[in-house]
Design a protein around this motif. Structure first.
Motif, mmCIF file in Angstrom:
data_model
loop_
_atom_site.group_PDB
_atom_site.id
_atom_site.type_symbol
_atom_site.label_atom_id
_atom_site.label_comp_id
_atom_site.label_asym_id
_atom_site.label_seq_id
_atom_site.Cartn_x
_atom_site.Cartn_y
_atom_site.Cartn_z
ATOM 1 N N UNK A 135 7.845 -7.084 6.849
ATOM 2 C CA UNK A 135 7.188 -5.898 6.322
ATOM 3 C C UNK A 135 7.688 -4.587 6.862
ATOM 4 N N UNK A 136 8.663 -4.615 7.777
ATOM 5 C CA UNK A 136 9.190 -3.365 8.323
ATOM 6 C C UNK A 136 9.983 -2.586 7.278
ATOM 7 N N UNK A 137 10.734 -3.312 6.431
ATOM 8 C CA UNK A 137 11.462 -2.705 5.325
ATOM 9 C C UNK A 137 10.714 -3.012 4.038
ATOM 10 N N UNK A 138 10.488 -2.015 3.230
ATOM 11 C CA UNK A 138 9.770 -2.244 1.981
ATOM 12 C C UNK A 138 10.671 -2.904 0.949
ATOM 13 N N UNK A 139 10.129 -3.844 0.175
ATOM 14 C CA UNK A 139 10.880 -4.363 -0.970
ATOM 15 C C UNK A 139 11.017 -3.263 -2.014
ATOM 16 N N UNK A 140 12.192 -3.172 -2.620
ATOM 17 C CA UNK A 140 12.487 -2.059 -3.520
ATOM 18 C C UNK A 140 12.403 -2.427 -4.998
ATOM 19 N N UNK A 141 12.135 -3.689 -5.310
ATOM 20 C CA UNK A 141 12.177 -4.136 -6.714
ATOM 21 C C UNK A 141 11.345 -3.264 -7.628
ATOM 22 N N UNK A 142 10.071 -3.103 -7.308
ATOM 23 C CA UNK A 142 9.181 -2.330 -8.177
ATOM 24 C C UNK A 142 9.531 -0.844 -8.142
ATOM 25 N N UNK A 143 9.956 -0.359 -6.983
ATOM 26 C CA UNK A 143 10.352 1.040 -6.875
ATOM 27 C C UNK A 143 11.578 1.328 -7.741
ATOM 28 N N UNK A 154 6.760 2.896 7.380
ATOM 29 C CA UNK A 154 6.155 4.152 7.824
ATOM 30 C C UNK A 154 6.288 5.265 6.784
ATOM 31 N N UNK A 155 7.032 5.023 5.709
ATOM 32 C CA UNK A 155 7.244 6.059 4.698
ATOM 33 C C UNK A 155 5.933 6.383 3.987
ATOM 34 N N UNK A 156 5.563 7.653 3.986
ATOM 35 C CA UNK A 156 4.324 8.070 3.308
ATOM 36 C C UNK A 156 4.526 8.171 1.804
ATOM 37 N N UNK A 157 5.769 8.427 1.378
ATOM 38 C CA UNK A 157 6.065 8.573 -0.043
ATOM 39 C C UNK A 157 7.292 7.738 -0.417
ATOM 40 N N UNK A 158 7.146 6.414 -0.448
ATOM 41 C CA UNK A 158 8.304 5.568 -0.751
ATOM 42 C C UNK A 158 8.884 5.811 -2.135
ATOM 43 N N UNK A 159 8.036 6.170 -3.114
ATOM 44 C CA UNK A 159 8.565 6.450 -4.446
ATOM 45 C C UNK A 159 9.475 7.674 -4.415
ATOM 46 N N UNK A 160 9.100 8.679 -3.653
ATOM 47 C CA UNK A 160 9.934 9.867 -3.514
ATOM 48 C C UNK A 160 11.248 9.509 -2.825
ATOM 49 N N UNK A 161 11.175 8.697 -1.780
ATOM 50 C CA UNK A 161 12.393 8.268 -1.083
ATOM 51 C C UNK A 161 13.328 7.523 -2.038
ATOM 52 N N UNK A 162 12.753 6.674 -2.885
ATOM 53 C CA UNK A 162 13.562 5.931 -3.846
ATOM 54 C C UNK A 162 14.228 6.868 -4.847
ATOM 55 N N UNK A 167 0.823 -1.204 0.000
ATOM 56 C CA UNK A 167 0.000 0.000 0.000
ATOM 57 C C UNK A 167 0.861 1.258 0.000
ATOM 58 N N UNK A 168 2.097 1.131 0.455
ATOM 59 C CA UNK A 168 2.950 2.302 0.543
ATOM 60 C C UNK A 168 3.566 2.675 -0.788
ATOM 61 N N UNK A 169 3.537 1.788 -1.774
ATOM 62 C CA UNK A 169 4.275 2.034 -2.997
ATOM 63 C C UNK A 169 3.557 2.995 -3.922
ATOM 64 N N UNK A 170 2.348 3.396 -3.620
ATOM 65 C CA UNK A 170 1.668 4.412 -4.408
ATOM 66 C C UNK A 170 1.929 5.767 -3.777
ATOM 67 N N UNK A 171 2.799 6.564 -4.429
ATOM 68 C CA UNK A 171 3.210 7.828 -3.839
ATOM 69 C C UNK A 171 2.039 8.785 -3.734
ATOM 70 N N UNK A 172 2.034 9.543 -2.627
ATOM 71 C CA UNK A 172 0.961 10.509 -2.400
ATOM 72 C C UNK A 172 1.238 11.834 -3.094
ATOM 73 N N UNK A 173 2.389 11.966 -3.750
ATOM 74 C CA UNK A 173 2.728 13.206 -4.444
ATOM 75 C C UNK A 173 3.049 12.905 -5.894
ATOM 76 N N UNK A 174 2.914 13.911 -6.726
ATOM 77 C CA UNK A 174 3.221 13.757 -8.145
ATOM 78 C C UNK A 174 4.712 14.012 -8.358
ATOM 79 N N UNK A 175 5.387 13.029 -8.905
ATOM 80 C CA UNK A 175 6.820 13.126 -9.139
ATOM 81 C C UNK A 175 7.108 13.540 -10.566
ATOM 82 N N UNK A 176 8.256 14.160 -10.758
ATOM 83 C CA UNK A 176 8.709 14.466 -12.107
ATOM 84 C C UNK A 176 9.137 13.179 -12.806
ATOM 85 N N UNK A 177 9.441 13.272 -14.076
ATOM 86 C CA UNK A 177 9.888 12.093 -14.812
ATOM 87 C C UNK A 177 11.201 11.576 -14.224
ATOM 88 N N UNK A 178 11.375 10.253 -14.127
ATOM 89 C CA UNK A 178 12.626 9.706 -13.591
ATOM 90 C C UNK A 178 13.842 10.291 -14.291
#
Length: 557
Positions: A133-141, A376-384, A36-47
């Motif tokens: 589940x404490x650490x998120x898997x990063x594969x998809x990110x 606990x990360x609200x924006x895991x995509x941003x963190x990645x 559920x955390x992997x959907x970022x709550x903010x709009x990111x720029x292009x990678x």
């Protein structure tokens, strides 16, 4: 894959074993809990583009304190990267000497920040807390938000396999530091002017080293008429500086790489440890002899690195004859005004009474567990995305060294690198001083062997040149041929849980008894058998069995 990275990683090409029910290596319990955390709550720029977000966002990061960094919050690179990414960092700085204790408390309490960075989370911890589940898997990110990480994996596939857990998931990003001199970093340093003043040669055996320290103590090499010389002093928790790190390798192979399997080695395909062998006992006897003769400072078991550096940089006169560590900055101020750091020279591996003479070799060119995103990360995509950018060349140069044209610059035509090839960049101000312009090797970065050696060779006083030459000439000839250091090993969740308790129990006891045997609080003749029996009672056999199973599985891949 180029030649040097093949060499660096050949010892530990990793494997992936999927758990039952995981057809693609991604459908693990850890991912289910974190998806559920992997959907970022903010709009990111292009990678690959900046800033990462239009409106400023905040990440909460727990980071290992670094004695070379004055303040992460006000650091020049922190401010520069915030402006570029539009991401503000709330830092929680953990003292380096207590970082493992703090990490354990945080993981047990589930009081997580968004990100844990620089705490060198072990493969075992990654597996335990990843599958929980404490650490998120990063594969998809990584796939969606990690262009630099994907390029890293494409260029160096063995890195990806090394950091991939048994369930097929990647739970942490590494710091890439293919550092030649770091690969043989269990060094001893001696104050060369004292050798010259007393007409002594660089010691080559344990007996000669004893005689040199004895002369330092008794013959007033600093010339002040006082018996204030300290022949050998160390700080147990500094980089590669424990009392056994260098000297024990004159008795038995003793690599201290890896928090869970330090003192562990592989010989003829079998895992074993050094600290219950008769050779270890004789090494302790030698260390006890040094201590009882007053050649090892009693503070060696209690002082921190700052206290040791104060001794090494004593302003009135030189006090310190020798110390251990991966470089002279463990006990002096690198590039300090006194210039004293450059007067300490590396002691080659000493030949012991039975001819043993090892330079332990690290098996990895990376630090695993450098960056994890928690549940606990609200924006895991941003963190990645934020972490991924740290692998870019300029960002690595800025985070590790500092500002362009102030701490480093691009090489000029005709300049030659440490490796003898055309140079690519030049380090204007040498690494190792306390400053507030860079992160001093904290967090993800991308420094290959080619990158490091493409720095302009700036004379014999250049730290990187000095460490390269000392390692090449004095340590590489004694790299082990009949035994090897344990490579990074991922364990199953059950194995990880079991071995974590065993490793702490055993290693804490070994560290305690090293100190007690050296200072004479425990007697080697009277108490050795009881010490070995206690290790057996702590289930050392099971500890080795777990790692043997993991090593055998790795060897099949």
């Amino acid at each position: 894959m180029n030649k040097s990275m093949k060499v660096a990683f050949s010892a530990f090409t990793a494997f992936s074993i999927l758990l039952a029910g995981c057809s693609d290596g991604k459908g693990t319990a850890g991912e289910e809990k974190g998806k559920d955390n992997t959907a970022s709550a903010v709009k990111l720029s292009e990678p690959g583009t900046y800033p990462l977000v239009e409106e400023k966002e905040t990440l909460k990061i727990m980071v290992r304190g670094n004695p070379l960094v004055e303040n992460f919050e006000t650091n020049e690179f922190t401010k520069w990267y915030e402006e570029k990414t539009n991401v503000h960092i709330e830092w929680e700085v953990v003292p380096e000497q207590s970082m493992q204790e703090k990490l354990n408390l945080v993981l047990a309490s589930e009081d997580y920040p968004d990100v844990i960075m620089g705490l060198n989370i072990s493969p075992s911890q990654q597996m335990i807390y990843g599958t929980q589940g404490a650490f998120l898997p990063l594969n998809d990110l990584i796939e969606s938000q990690g262009p630099q990480t994907k390029k890293l994996f494409a260029d160096y596939p063995d890195i990806k396999s090394t950091i991939t857990a048994l369930d097929g998931n990647i739970y942490a990003l590494p710091e890439i530091n293919d550092c030649y001199h770091c690969s043989m970093s269990q060094k001893m340093w001696i104050y060369e002017p004292w050798l010259k003043k007393l007409n002594l040669e660089m010691p080559t055996t344990t007996d000669e080293f004893f005689d040199v320290l004895k002369a330092f103590k008794e013959q007033d090499p600093n010339g002040n008429g006082k018996a204030d010389e300290i022949p050998l002093s160390i700080s147990q928790k500094s980089w590669r500086s424990s009392i056994d790190a260098f000297l024990m390798n004159s008795f038995i192979y003793n690599p201290i790489y890896g928090s869970s399997y330090k003192h562990m080695y592989v010989k003829d395909g079998k895992m074993d440890v050094a600290y219950n062998k008769p050779e270890w006992k004789e090494g302790l006897r030698y260390l006890n002899k040094l201590y009882m003769e007053g050649l090892i400072a009693p503070e060696s078991f209690t002082q921190d690195d700052n206290q040791l550096i104060q001794v090494g940089e004593n302003p009135d006169t030189v006090l310190l004859g020798a110390s251990t560590g991966g470089h002279q900055g463990v006990f002096t101020q690198l590039m300090g005004e006194s210039g004293r750091w450059g007067e300490y020279k590396a002691v080659p591996p000493l030949k012991g009474p039975n001819g043993v003479q090892y330079a332990p070799t690290d098996t990895t060119a990376l630090t695993p567990g450098s960056f994890v995103i928690t549940k606990k990360a609200k924006n895991p995509e941003l963190a990645m995305r934020w972490a991924d950018g740290l692998y870019e060349r300029e960002h690595t140069l800025r985070s590790v060294y500092g500002r362009p044209n102030e701490e480093w610059r691009d090489a000029k035509e005709g300049e030659i690198g440490i490796n003898g090839e055309p140079a690519e960049w030049f380090e204007i101000k040498a690494f190792g001083t306390v400053q507030n312009v860079n992160w001093a090797q904290t967090g993800p970065a991308m420094r290959t062997n080619e990158f490091r050696l493409s720095s302009v060779a700036n004379g014999e006083d250049d730290l990187e040149v000095l460490l390269y030459n000392e390692t090449k000439n004095k340590y590489e000839p004694y790299a082990p041929k009949d035994v090897s250091t344990v490579p990074p090993l991922f364990l199953t969740n059950e194995q990880s849980s079991e071995v974590a308790d065993l490793a702490k129990t055993v290693n804490d006891y070994v560290d305690e008894m090293i100190a007690r045997f050296v200072i004479g609080d425990a007697d080697l003749d009277r108490d050795w058998d009881g010490y070995v029996q206690q290790l057996d009672a702590m289930n050392l056999a099971r500890f080795l069995e777990i790692y043997q199973t993991a090593y055998d599985e790795k060897s099949k891949s």
